[in-house]
Design a protein around this motif. Sequence first.
Motif, mmCIF file in Angstrom:
data_model
loop_
_atom_site.group_PDB
_atom_site.id
_atom_site.type_symbol
_atom_site.label_atom_id
_atom_site.label_comp_id
_atom_site.label_asym_id
_atom_site.label_seq_id
_atom_site.Cartn_x
_atom_site.Cartn_y
_atom_site.Cartn_z
ATOM 1 N N ILE A 62 10.635 9.771 -85.395
ATOM 2 C CA ILE A 62 9.884 10.902 -84.858
ATOM 3 C C ILE A 62 8.885 11.316 -85.938
ATOM 4 O O ILE A 62 9.283 11.805 -86.997
ATOM 5 N N PRO A 63 7.594 11.098 -85.688
ATOM 6 C CA PRO A 63 6.603 11.311 -86.750
ATOM 7 C C PRO A 63 6.593 12.693 -87.376
ATOM 8 O O PRO A 63 6.242 12.826 -88.542
ATOM 9 N N ILE A 64 6.980 13.732 -86.642
ATOM 10 C CA ILE A 64 6.931 15.076 -87.231
ATOM 11 C C ILE A 64 8.290 15.544 -87.767
ATOM 12 O O ILE A 64 8.444 16.700 -88.131
ATOM 13 N N CYS A 65 9.267 14.620 -87.858
ATOM 14 C CA CYS A 65 10.557 14.980 -88.443
ATOM 15 C C CYS A 65 10.446 14.971 -89.969
ATOM 16 O O CYS A 65 9.917 14.032 -90.555
ATOM 17 N N VAL A 66 10.962 16.034 -90.586
ATOM 18 C CA VAL A 66 10.920 16.170 -92.044
ATOM 19 C C VAL A 66 12.319 16.363 -92.616
ATOM 20 O O VAL A 66 12.475 16.937 -93.698
ATOM 21 N N HIS A 67 13.341 15.877 -91.924
ATOM 22 C CA HIS A 67 14.727 16.053 -92.368
ATOM 23 C C HIS A 67 14.939 15.229 -93.641
ATOM 24 O O HIS A 67 15.161 14.033 -93.601
ATOM 25 N N ALA A 68 14.881 15.916 -94.771
ATOM 26 C CA ALA A 68 15.032 15.279 -96.075
ATOM 27 C C ALA A 68 16.183 15.925 -96.830
ATOM 28 O O ALA A 68 16.354 17.137 -96.791
ATOM 29 N N ASP A 69 16.966 15.098 -97.489
ATOM 30 C CA ASP A 69 18.129 15.586 -98.212
ATOM 31 C C ASP A 69 18.242 14.807 -99.521
ATOM 32 O O ASP A 69 17.941 13.614 -99.558
ATOM 33 N N ALA A 70 18.684 15.486 -100.572
ATOM 34 C CA ALA A 70 18.894 14.798 -101.854
ATOM 35 C C ALA A 70 19.941 13.708 -101.699
ATOM 36 O O ALA A 70 19.853 12.654 -102.328
#
Length: 147
Positions: A62-70
């Motif tokens: 999904i191009p607008i997904c920004v789910h980022a985690d260390a």
Amino acid sequence: MKGPEPDDGWFWTGAISDDGYGRFWVKRDAGQQSVRPQRYAIELATGQVLAASTPLLHSCDIPICVHADADLQPSHVVPGTHPENMLDRFQRGRYRNRYTLRLGVLPRPVRVQRSLDLRAVILDHGWHPELISAALLGVEFSHPRLF
């Protein structure tokens, strides 16, 4: 907008560029720089600025997904290499050229419109799984479904 479940996407609701991905400006040492939100999110999560040549692999597509985690396990975006990125896009059916045609590859204008539609749903209705699903599929919410 962050979904309520740990595996849910975190959707960018800011500006969307002509490739369907988010974009915004930040001030860096060299002046202002245009940044994709998922790159910025992974940099915030890990505390490391990515080299411009480092691609991000996007597990949810999904191009607008920004789910980022260390912890990269639950993260939807992870740093990778160019060969990994090329393999990933081929295996996920996001690749086509004049020699190969993979069904399911969205033309750029369709990808952009789906990102815009998804952002509109989230801004208008908040986290509404049925509306989000309809936007991702490119169908009207009122369209009958089998399941």
